[in-house]
Design an enzyme around this catalytic site. Structure first.
Site, short mmCIF file in Angstrom:
data_model
loop_
_atom_site.label_atom_id
_atom_site.label_comp_id
_atom_site.label_asym_id
_atom_site.label_seq_id
_atom_site.Cartn_x
_atom_site.Cartn_y
_atom_site.Cartn_z
N ARG A 71 0.84 -1.21 0.00
CA ARG A 71 0.00 0.00 0.00
C ARG A 71 0.86 1.24 0.00
O ARG A 71 2.07 1.17 0.08
CB ARG A 71 -0.89 0.00 1.23
CG ARG A 71 -0.13 -0.36 2.54
CD ARG A 71 -0.79 0.09 3.78
NE ARG A 71 -0.75 1.54 3.85
CZ ARG A 71 0.33 2.23 4.18
NH1 ARG A 71 1.47 1.63 4.47
NH2 ARG A 71 0.28 3.55 4.23
N GLY A 72 0.18 2.40 -0.11
CA GLY A 72 0.92 3.67 -0.09
C GLY A 72 1.29 4.09 -1.49
O GLY A 72 1.93 3.32 -2.22
N ALA A 73 0.93 5.29 -1.86
CA ALA A 73 1.02 5.70 -3.26
C ALA A 73 2.35 5.38 -3.95
O ALA A 73 2.37 4.67 -4.96
CB ALA A 73 0.68 7.19 -3.39
N ARG A 105 -6.71 -0.10 -7.53
CA ARG A 105 -7.22 0.92 -6.59
C ARG A 105 -7.25 2.24 -7.36
O ARG A 105 -6.30 2.56 -8.07
CB ARG A 105 -6.34 1.05 -5.33
CG ARG A 105 -6.38 -0.17 -4.42
CD ARG A 105 -5.57 0.05 -3.16
NE ARG A 105 -6.24 0.95 -2.22
CZ ARG A 105 -5.64 1.48 -1.15
NH1 ARG A 105 -4.35 1.24 -0.93
NH2 ARG A 105 -6.31 2.28 -0.32
N GLN A 219 -3.42 2.18 10.01
CA GLN A 219 -2.07 2.29 9.44
C GLN A 219 -1.14 3.07 10.38
O GLN A 219 0.07 2.83 10.42
CB GLN A 219 -2.10 2.98 8.07
CG GLN A 219 -2.70 2.18 6.94
CD GLN A 219 -4.17 2.44 6.72
OE1 GLN A 219 -4.91 2.67 7.69
NE2 GLN A 219 -4.63 2.40 5.49
N ASP A 260 -2.11 10.70 -1.91
CA ASP A 260 -2.34 9.64 -2.89
C ASP A 260 -2.54 10.20 -4.28
O ASP A 260 -2.29 9.52 -5.27
CB ASP A 260 -3.54 8.80 -2.45
CG ASP A 260 -3.16 7.94 -1.26
OD1 ASP A 260 -3.13 8.49 -0.14
OD2 ASP A 260 -2.84 6.75 -1.46
N ASN A 270 -5.88 12.22 0.33
CA ASN A 270 -5.07 11.45 1.26
C ASN A 270 -5.99 10.67 2.18
O ASN A 270 -7.20 10.84 2.15
CB ASN A 270 -4.13 12.37 2.04
CG ASN A 270 -3.03 11.57 2.73
OD1 ASN A 270 -2.26 10.87 2.09
ND2 ASN A 270 -2.97 11.68 4.04
#
Ligand SMILES: CSC[C@H]1O[C@H](OP(=O)(O)O)[C@H](O)[C@@H]1O
Length: 388
Positions: A71-73, A105, A219, A260, A270
């Site tokens: 995960r995470g841009a 996503r 998170q 994001d 975000n």
């Protein structure tokens, strides 16, 4: 077995400031006896387990993205690129894999960009007369270049961000509130906003890192606290709904978050909960700083209203999975928090309008305040990284 929830031994940062703990194996390409694989640190298992997730085909990577095992841009961009390279290396349809990964996503712009960048490298190699092996190699090289580019961007953002904090804040002992997770677990390097806090810590200028737990997937409490503990940072976790009281108490010098997708006008998508932090920060006259690589700036999305916000399943809000075996209840057992069958509103992100953003810190410099022109100028400065 040692208590799974024991805080990782708090390595004091060594003299060179790199710390005694190895970098997190967040993602890597590997050649297994059965063929190439992409190996992930499964973020759904942290902090109680540092478990690897081995993806032998692109669909497995798509599923890992959808479940936030990865995960995470910025890291989603890297994963998207490696996923296309994996499809190519295993002889699957590259265009089909790129489409599936890009669509896994919707909000983080890096994901589609990373997948398309690898796909384009594959197509360009074929168009130049290369054979399949050469196209596969070009695709993998592009994924590795993106991985390296993000590592370099992370280091540069940390420097720009720390300089901005020193410029904006009195004194040299900062109290930073952050939301969600923006460390090495979202990056080819040490992250985005977290990397700025880590740089402050290494420079002896971090008095406190306040860590929003970040419901519903936690998170912050699970991942940012895990990363802060690994570095021996002075952190405290708080519930998302305690951030207002903390700011009202004057305990926060700056709010730092990741992103994001950043629209052309500086609107920032975000993790949900970022927008109320921006409103609180403005009310309490605290800088609200976004830290993101230019690969997260989407000049083709004109404003916040044009950003597609991912809506996730109700059960993420109404249930919780027991993270480890507790009193005989097996890890992973799902426990209802709300009455069974309850519906829920569960946007993964929210959008902060540019007028509430003090600055956007990128590896190319700072847009303060963020405007169409300042962001376009930063994007124009970005140079592609080629592997040495
Ligand atoms: C700097 S990218 C990290 C960014 O991604 C997170 O979302 P998710 O955990 O759903 O991938 C969150 O918005 C973070 O700010």
């Amino acid at each position: 077995m040692a208590d799974q929830y024991a805080r990782p031994s708090q390595e004091t940062e060594s003299v060179d400031g790199r710390g005694g703990r190895p970098a997190l194996p967040v993602i890597r390409w590997d050649e297994s006896p059965e063929g190439p694989v992409v190996v992930l640190l499964d973020q759904t298992r942290l902090p109680s387990e540092e478990a690897e997730l081995v993806c032998a085909e692109a669909p497995a990577l798509v599923q890992a993205i959808r479940t936030l095992a990865v995960r995470g841009a910025p890291l989603l961009g890297i994963a998207g690129a490696y996923g296309v390279a994996l499809a190519a290396a295993r002889g699957f349809d590259v265009d089909e894999a790129a489409d599936a990964l890009a669509d896994a996503r919707p909000t983080a712009v890096n994901l589609a960009r990373g997948a398309r960048r690898a796909q384009a490298a594959y197509r360009a190699a074929l168009a130049a007369g290369g054979n399949r092996d050469q196209a596969n190699a070009a695709c993998l090289a592009e994924a590795r270049a993106l991985h390296e580019q993000d590592a370099q961007s992370s280091a540069r953002m940390a420097l720009h961000g720390l300089s901005l904090l020193d410029e904006l804040l009195p004194g040299d002992n900062h109290r930073i509130l952050t939301h969600c997770n923006t460390g090495a677990l979202v990056s080819g390097g040490e992250g985005t906003a977290f990397a700025v806090a880590l740089a402050a810590h290494r420079g002896g200028r971090l008095r406190r890192l306040w860590v929003d737990e970040t419901r519903p997937l936690l998170q912050g409490a699970r991942l940012t606290a895990y990363e802060a503990a690994r570095h021996g940072m002075p952190y405290k976790v708080l519930t998302d709904n305690a951030a207002g009281a903390l700011l009202a108490a004057g305990e926060v010098d700056a709010v730092l978050i990741g992103a994001d997708r950043i629209a052309a006008d500086g609107a920032v998508a975000n993790k949900v909960g970022s927008y109320p932090l921006a409103v609180l920060a403005r009310y309490h006259h605290v800088p609200f700083i976004v830290v993101a690589p230019v690969t997260t700036v989407d000049l083709d999305t004109p404003d916040g209203a044009a950003i597609v916000v991912e809506q996730r399943a109700a059960r993420e809000v109404t249930e919780i999975a027991v993270p480890r075996t507790l009193a005989g209840v097996e890890a992973g057992t799902v426990v209802p928090l709300a009455p069974v069958g309850s519906e829920a509103y569960n946007p993964a992100f929210d959008v902060t309008p540019p007028e509430l953003v003090t600055a956007i810190v990128t590896e190319e410099g700072v847009a303060s305040p963020p405007t169409v022109q300042s962001l376009a100028e930063l994007c124009a400065k970005a140079q592609p990284v080629t592997l040495t």
